[in-house]
Structure formats: structure tokens, C-alpha cells
Enzyme design. Sequence first.
Site, PDB file in Angstrom:
ATOM      1  CD  GLN A 164      -1.052  -0.211   3.748  1.00  0.00           C
ATOM      2  OE1 GLN A 164      -2.150   0.325   3.802  1.00  0.00           O
ATOM      3  NE2 GLN A 164      -0.597  -0.986   4.726  1.00  0.00           N
ATOM      4  N   GLY A 165       0.230   2.401  -0.113  1.00  0.00           N
ATOM      5  CA  GLY A 165       0.916   3.672   0.019  1.00  0.00           C
ATOM      6  C   GLY A 165       2.016   3.899  -0.998  1.00  0.00           C
ATOM      7  CG  ASP A 179       3.517  -5.048   3.007  1.00  0.00           C
ATOM      8  OD1 ASP A 179       3.640  -5.128   4.250  1.00  0.00           O
ATOM      9  OD2 ASP A 179       3.193  -4.015   2.420  1.00  0.00           O
ATOM     10  CG  ASP A 231       9.878  -8.213  10.148  1.00  0.00           C
ATOM     11  OD1 ASP A 231      10.461  -7.177   9.743  1.00  0.00           O
ATOM     12  OD2 ASP A 231       9.498  -8.358  11.327  1.00  0.00           O
ATOM     13  CB  VAL A 232      12.616  -5.568   5.572  1.00  0.00           C
ATOM     14  CG1 VAL A 232      11.876  -5.817   4.271  1.00  0.00           C
ATOM     15  CG2 VAL A 232      11.989  -4.418   6.366  1.00  0.00           C
ATOM     16  CG  ASN A 247       8.605   1.951   0.271  1.00  0.00           C
ATOM     17  OD1 ASN A 247       8.592   3.170   0.185  1.00  0.00           O
ATOM     18  ND2 ASN A 247       7.549   1.257   0.701  1.00  0.00           N
ATOM     19  CE1 TYR A 290       9.352   7.226   9.554  1.00  0.00           C
ATOM     20  CE2 TYR A 290       9.512   9.622   9.418  1.00  0.00           C
ATOM     21  CZ  TYR A 290       9.297   8.392   8.812  1.00  0.00           C
ATOM     22  OH  TYR A 290       9.035   8.343   7.465  1.00  0.00           O
ATOM     23  CE  LYS A 295      12.015   6.566   7.082  1.00  0.00           C
ATOM     24  NZ  LYS A 295      12.046   5.452   6.108  1.00  0.00           N
ATOM     25  N   PRO A 343      10.622  11.666   0.865  1.00  0.00           N
ATOM     26  CG  PRO A 343       9.220   9.847   0.734  1.00  0.00           C
ATOM     27  CD  PRO A 343      10.587  10.241   1.181  1.00  0.00           C
TER      28      PRO A 343
END
Length: 292
Positions: free
Chosen positions: A46-47, A67, A95-96, A122, A188, A192, A218
Site C-alpha cells: 500500500q501507500g 510486505d 519482515d525486512v 521502502n 523516526y 531516516k 518524501p
Amino acid sequence: MFACFSTTARPFLHPTTRLLSASFRHRGFASSKTVSKSAIVTGAGQGIGKAIALRLARDGFDVCVNDLEANSGLVKKVVEEIVALGQKAVPAYGDVSKLPQVEAMVDHSVNELGPLDVMVANAGIAQVQWAMDAKEPDIQRLFEVNFCGVIYSDQVAARQFIKQGSGGKIINAASVVSFRPFPMIPIYSATKAAVRSLTQSLATELAKDKITVNAYAPGVVDSSMWETIDRGMSEINGLPKGENFQKTKITITLGRTSVPEDVAKMVSFLASSDSDYVTGQTMLVDGGIAFS
């Protein structure tokens, strides 16, 4: 405290994955392409991840759609949309933040779609809280997914590129907050910033192997993640639901929040040959927040 570590992996592939893979693999139109290219997009149910997967398919890539198994219904729909565009697509659930599952994902993609050309790391999560209120499990999980998930994806993809001897492109999910931290999401923001730094380091390290490493950053995107952020901010500052999201517009030079497709356009460039002389960069797609 925090460390990137791997735990014992649960079974990586959903019981129906191989059936789906075989079905979708034979419904593509590979014969219409002179050269087949493949990409993996993590967190693509999604997204932003979904928008990236669909854009790369429109660009001619076969796509491995990753995912969590809990999102298998969403993944299946993305795979179906890619196949409808005339490209091959396979689902890969995992799960990454778990290295063995990332390794299995890349192996699955290569086995089903052929040599890997692009890795889009991502997948990510967000949590709203002041830094002084952050608890150890919250900090640990944010770094496990947002940073460890990226470095694991990058490492495994790079090893595959080197094995193939053909070079490749790694594209990481950073954020505007890697340049300019937002209030109420400090951990968060830190994850990043770590991704941005990692992108620069790996670009230097992997250049000799003809691998470029870049990131996209983004801004405020109309997505489920920002719904989570907005809700969390509302719990702290008392603003009505949706108000925190709307208030961000005054910080955006172009005067509007973005949609996932805005970000997918940048990833399309970074995945294309047009970006062959670009590496170590974190490309802002924020409408002008970072300098506003």
C-alpha cells in the site's frame, strides 16, 4: 541498547505464494520486451510502496512485491495490477528487519523473475512521541525496521549484484526529516537520518562494483503512515483528527501535500538509466519543505 541483529526467522513464504508465483509468472508478456529487468520493492502492499511498484511496472520492470504476511490480501491486489500492465510479478512475504527473510526474499525474486536490477528498500514504520518519552522497545523496533530493514536489503541486494557481475541500483527510503526533523517524531527522524548517512557510505563502498546507491526523501504524503502520525500528534496536542496533516500545508512551498505517485516519479528516475551518473544522493520530494 540498540543493535541490528537477526532472530530465528519464521517461514518466509505464505503457503499460497508459490502457486501465485507460478500463475502470475506465466501470464506476463515478456516476449514483447527485448531485455527483461526486475526490481524488488519492500513494503509494497500500500501507500508509497504500492505506487513505486506500479510505476516501475509501467517502466517495464518485472516486480517482486514484498510486505508482511498480514498484508497478503493487499499484496495480491498489487501483483494482479502489475500483471494487468503486462509485466511479471511475484509476492514475497517477510519482515525486512529479519536478515534470513530478506535473503529468502531476494532468492525468491531471482528464482522467479531472473537477475535483479533494482532494490527499493521502502518498508518503514512511524511512531509519534517525544524523545524523552520513548521507551526501549519503541526505539528498538523503529530502528529495526527503518534502518536494519534498509541495511539488510542493501547488503543482500549488493551481494546479488556482485554475484551477477552486472552492477545494479539500490534505492533507499529516507524522508524530509533526515534533513529537517519534525516535532513529535524524533526517533523516526533519527532513523531516516541514519538511512541518509548509510546511503552516502554505501555509495562510496559499492561504486567499484558498478552499484549506485541513492535515496528518496518524501515530505508530507497522503498515506496510511501519515494517518498514523496525524492521530498520534492529535493525542499529544489535542487538535482534531486531520488538523495536523492539514496544518503542514503552510510549511510546503508548493502549497499542497503530496500523493504517493509524486514519490514514485522520483524512484522511476533513480531506477532508470537516466540516473546512471547519480550516486550517494538523497533526493527530496517534499514540495519545498526543507528550505521553506
